[in-house]
Design a protein around this motif. Sequence first.
Motif, PDB file in Angstrom:
ATOM      1  N   PRO A 168      53.001  42.291  41.130  1.00 16.32           N
ATOM      2  CA  PRO A 168      53.619  41.101  40.564  1.00 16.32           C
ATOM      3  C   PRO A 168      52.409  39.992  40.338  1.00 16.32           C
ATOM      4  CG  PRO A 168      53.647  41.455  42.884  1.00 16.32           C
ATOM      5  CD  PRO A 168      53.116  42.588  42.261  1.00 16.32           C
ATOM      6  N   THR A 169      52.526  39.108  39.539  1.00 19.05           N
ATOM      7  CA  THR A 169      51.767  37.725  39.323  1.00 19.05           C
ATOM      8  C   THR A 169      51.360  37.184  40.842  1.00 19.05           C
ATOM      9  OG1 THR A 169      53.417  36.359  38.704  1.00 19.05           O
ATOM     10  CG2 THR A 169      52.354  37.605  37.069  1.00 19.05           C
ATOM     11  N   GLY A 170      50.316  36.573  40.929  1.00 18.97           N
ATOM     12  CA  GLY A 170      49.999  35.978  42.120  1.00 18.97           C
ATOM     13  C   GLY A 170      49.623  36.738  43.321  1.00 18.97           C
ATOM     14  N   SER A 171      49.376  38.231  43.219  1.00 13.20           N
ATOM     15  CA  SER A 171      49.035  38.935  44.070  1.00 13.20           C
ATOM     16  C   SER A 171      47.443  39.099  44.615  1.00 13.20           C
ATOM     17  CB  SER A 171      49.615  40.495  43.796  1.00 13.20           C
ATOM     18  OG  SER A 171      50.929  40.552  43.613  1.00 13.20           O
ATOM     19  N   GLY A 172      46.838  38.333  43.789  1.00 22.21           N
ATOM     20  CA  GLY A 172      45.123  38.465  43.962  1.00 22.21           C
ATOM     21  C   GLY A 172      44.594  38.313  45.464  1.00 22.21           C
ATOM     22  N   THR A 173      45.248  37.481  46.199  1.00 21.19           N
ATOM     23  CA  THR A 173      45.280  37.035  47.466  1.00 21.19           C
ATOM     24  C   THR A 173      45.339  38.440  48.306  1.00 21.19           C
ATOM     25  OG1 THR A 173      45.493  34.748  47.496  1.00 21.19           O
ATOM     26  CG2 THR A 173      45.470  35.501  49.546  1.00 21.19           C
ATOM     27  N   ILE A 175      45.783  41.498  47.580  1.00 19.46           N
ATOM     28  CA  ILE A 175      44.981  42.470  47.067  1.00 19.46           C
ATOM     29  C   ILE A 175      43.525  42.407  47.723  1.00 19.46           C
ATOM     30  CG2 ILE A 175      43.770  43.832  45.229  1.00 19.46           C
ATOM     31  CD1 ILE A 175      46.271  42.989  43.659  1.00 19.46           C
ATOM     32  N   ALA A 176      43.050  41.347  47.687  1.00 21.37           N
ATOM     33  CA  ALA A 176      41.641  40.729  48.264  1.00 21.37           C
ATOM     34  C   ALA A 176      41.849  41.345  50.000  1.00 21.37           C
ATOM     35  CB  ALA A 176      41.293  39.528  48.104  1.00 21.37           C
ATOM     36  N   GLY A 177      42.914  40.739  50.434  1.00 21.85           N
ATOM     37  CA  GLY A 177      43.067  41.016  51.845  1.00 21.85           C
ATOM     38  C   GLY A 177      42.809  42.225  52.288  1.00 21.85           C
ATOM     39  N   VAL A 178      43.673  43.180  51.321  1.00 24.19           N
ATOM     40  CA  VAL A 178      43.744  44.561  51.678  1.00 24.19           C
ATOM     41  C   VAL A 178      42.247  45.180  51.576  1.00 24.19           C
ATOM     42  CG1 VAL A 178      44.518  46.761  50.981  1.00 24.19           C
ATOM     43  CG2 VAL A 178      45.984  44.837  51.131  1.00 24.19           C
ATOM     44  N   LEU A 179      41.676  44.970  50.588  1.00 33.98           N
ATOM     45  CA  LEU A 179      40.294  45.335  50.329  1.00 33.98           C
ATOM     46  C   LEU A 179      39.162  45.149  51.283  1.00 33.98           C
ATOM     47  CD1 LEU A 179      39.920  44.474  46.432  1.00 33.98           C
ATOM     48  CD2 LEU A 179      40.198  46.842  47.398  1.00 33.98           C
ATOM     49  N   ILE A 180      39.441  43.830  51.858  1.00 30.34           N
ATOM     50  CA  ILE A 180      38.749  43.518  52.948  1.00 30.34           C
ATOM     51  C   ILE A 180      38.856  44.244  54.192  1.00 30.34           C
ATOM     52  CG2 ILE A 180      38.141  41.537  54.758  1.00 30.34           C
ATOM     53  CD1 ILE A 180      38.608  39.784  52.368  1.00 30.34           C
ATOM     54  N   ALA A 181      40.170  44.385  54.155  1.00 33.63           N
ATOM     55  CA  ALA A 181      40.407  45.234  55.595  1.00 33.63           C
ATOM     56  C   ALA A 181      40.159  46.693  55.565  1.00 33.63           C
ATOM     57  CB  ALA A 181      42.049  45.069  55.902  1.00 33.63           C
ATOM     58  N   ALA A 182      40.051  47.163  54.260  1.00 31.46           N
ATOM     59  CA  ALA A 182      39.665  48.556  53.937  1.00 31.46           C
ATOM     60  C   ALA A 182      38.075  48.668  54.197  1.00 31.46           C
ATOM     61  CB  ALA A 182      39.718  48.939  52.395  1.00 31.46           C
ATOM     62  N   LEU A 183      37.513  47.495  53.752  1.00 30.77           N
ATOM     63  CA  LEU A 183      35.807  47.629  53.973  1.00 30.77           C
ATOM     64  C   LEU A 183      35.463  47.556  55.426  1.00 30.77           C
ATOM     65  CD1 LEU A 183      33.027  47.486  52.901  1.00 30.77           C
ATOM     66  CD2 LEU A 183      33.406  44.912  52.585  1.00 30.77           C
TER      67      LEU A 183
END
Length: 701
Positions: A168-173, A175-183
């Motif tokens: 969905p639109t506006g999901s950037g935050t 997605i970024a949170g999941v990427l940070i958690a993955a890192l």
Amino acid sequence: MADVENKKFAKNKQSHVLSRNAVGSKECHDDKSKAGLKGVHVPAWVYVLLFVVFDVVMAMLLQKGVSQNNTRVKLSSPVTGVWDMVSKMWVSGNFIFLLNLLLLGLVYLAVLMMFNRFWIATPVMIIVTMIIALVEHFKVSVRYETILPSDLSFVSNGDAGSLMSFIPTGSGTLIAGVLIAALAVVVIFAVLNHFDVRHGKVFAARNSAGNRIIAGLRIVLVLLPLLLLTGFSYQVGQINTLTKSFANAMGYVPSMWDSVYDAQRNGPLVSFLGQAHPKVMDQPDDYNEATMNAIAKRYHAEAAAINKTRTKKINDSSVVFVLSESYSDPSRVPGLTLNQDPMPNIRDIKRHTTSGYMLSSGYGGGTANLEYMSLTGMSMANFDPSLTSPYQQLIPNEKWTPTVNQLWGSKEYSQAFHPYEPSMYLRANNYKKFGFSHFYSLQPPEMIAHRQKIDSSPYVSDESAYQSVYESMKKNPSNEFVQLATMQNHMPYHNWYKNNDFRARSTNSAQPLDGDETKSINTYAKGVNITDKATAKFLSQIDSLDKPVTVVFYGDHLPGIYKTASADQSNSLALHTTDYFIWSNKASGRQGYQSPDAEHTSPNFFMAQVAQQDDAKVTAFLAFLTKLHSKVSAIEPPVVNQIQGWSRIPEGQPIYLDPQGNPMAESDFDKETKQLINDYKLIQYDVTAGKGYLKDAGFME
């Protein structure tokens, strides 16, 4: 002098030895200090404990992906929180969470054996789980639908566009949170790997023979979990298997009418595997190309004979299928009476057109199965009991799905309406496969025009649904096929209507209705009455159109509110019989026509009955259904009085009714009827699970 030198040498040697020992001692101390800083011997039991902990964490992550607050109207209230699912173990003795842990643990074990490194396999599993949970979250948000086995085709076909449509639109935050958690997971496990002397190595050997043994053991521990998972997915939907019994004992209750509900109730992994490998049908012994060519030839000849006396084509008229949610006559329920007639208009309509009673495979649910049968002409009675929902388990993977609307040719002449979620029963995807050009629902991109509700009811009224259909048909001068599935009378029934003067009571004073049952029936009866008035108005509007239109109206099943009546198994047939009629407007020239032997039917026969109603020529398939209906009025699979109707009786014959509505035994069939029933199984197998010989034979055209 010599003694002095010897003493000096000895002293120097001793000093050297002491010095060397001191250095050695210091080096040893330094090594131990370094070892203490760099390495820790992790006991095996710690790995086991952490395996269980991370398995729980990942299972909860997956559950979180499908358990989210949603502002959309829900049909019911399944488990929606992660802890709610866990708490079921001690609140209600439901251990479905443990079943999810076990299955996810098998995946985890296979991945661990592939890497043979605990600190590498675990973050890989966690990150993949996070990604899956994120996709689940997005898909539920956008489509109100979970990840399904059919979605794997996106990956295998490289359909990145379809995958991106889940975001969905506006999901950037997020997605970024999941990427940070993955890192963060990668960093944490890299540090743990650094301090572990074994570096998370599960199996280690010091010689080539040991390495070979370990390699073989690892291969076994990779393949065995995968085989167990495959076996589970193939057998959990099969009747009378140990896997099915085990899953049910753990709390597995298939709820496939709503993929989100099913995943919330059973866990996304169990839900996914439960839909992965249903058995469609057993292949008939005589199934081959020659047999199917003979069937095609036989019913092409039957069609030619019927068409000699028919004057029209099927698409010379518009046809509207109205699946009226939970519609039936409550006054026909055994042991129940009402203070007034809830359906006087429809009762009168039935007296002046083709009408009667429809045998339903559902009670309290199973809507899409009735819809499937009406649109395809196939019967649930022919399917294996493990196939409980063709809309979810069959159609997404079919390469050929012939439906009645396709008789109108181009898809621009087929449209569907459903004033609810388009994802329910995967309708949005399935209607595209059926060939509908438009599907109007409560969600974009095609919103149904009228969405009014009545009093405090959460559902769009039947009058609004009818008005949307009528206005669309009025604008279109061409003949078309229209599919409408209403929602007004969907459960539950909570005193929605103001000034409700309907009152239900038991005919047996010794067995009165309880308070909740009475309230539900009163509300439902009022809804039936509102539908009765709206349907009469709709037919009046259709009658004013300057083009021929035939309307098929039917209730899909009874509502699951008759606790008193359903407690008596002798009422099973009565609780699986709804009302239907086939009506034509003035412009059709067929108004008032009443087909013979129409007192009882099942939805698979509707299109053949429409052809008879409209005096329309038939395809070979419709000729077959016409012939079969003349011998057997109604066919449904064995059913039980269970809410949602997902349990199928594994033994026993399907239900066959004669023209008077009496059950028929297969052993009493004459030779012609037996051949028709066998031909039906061959036809359905060829279309749904076979090689599609009938497609090339023009059987459906």
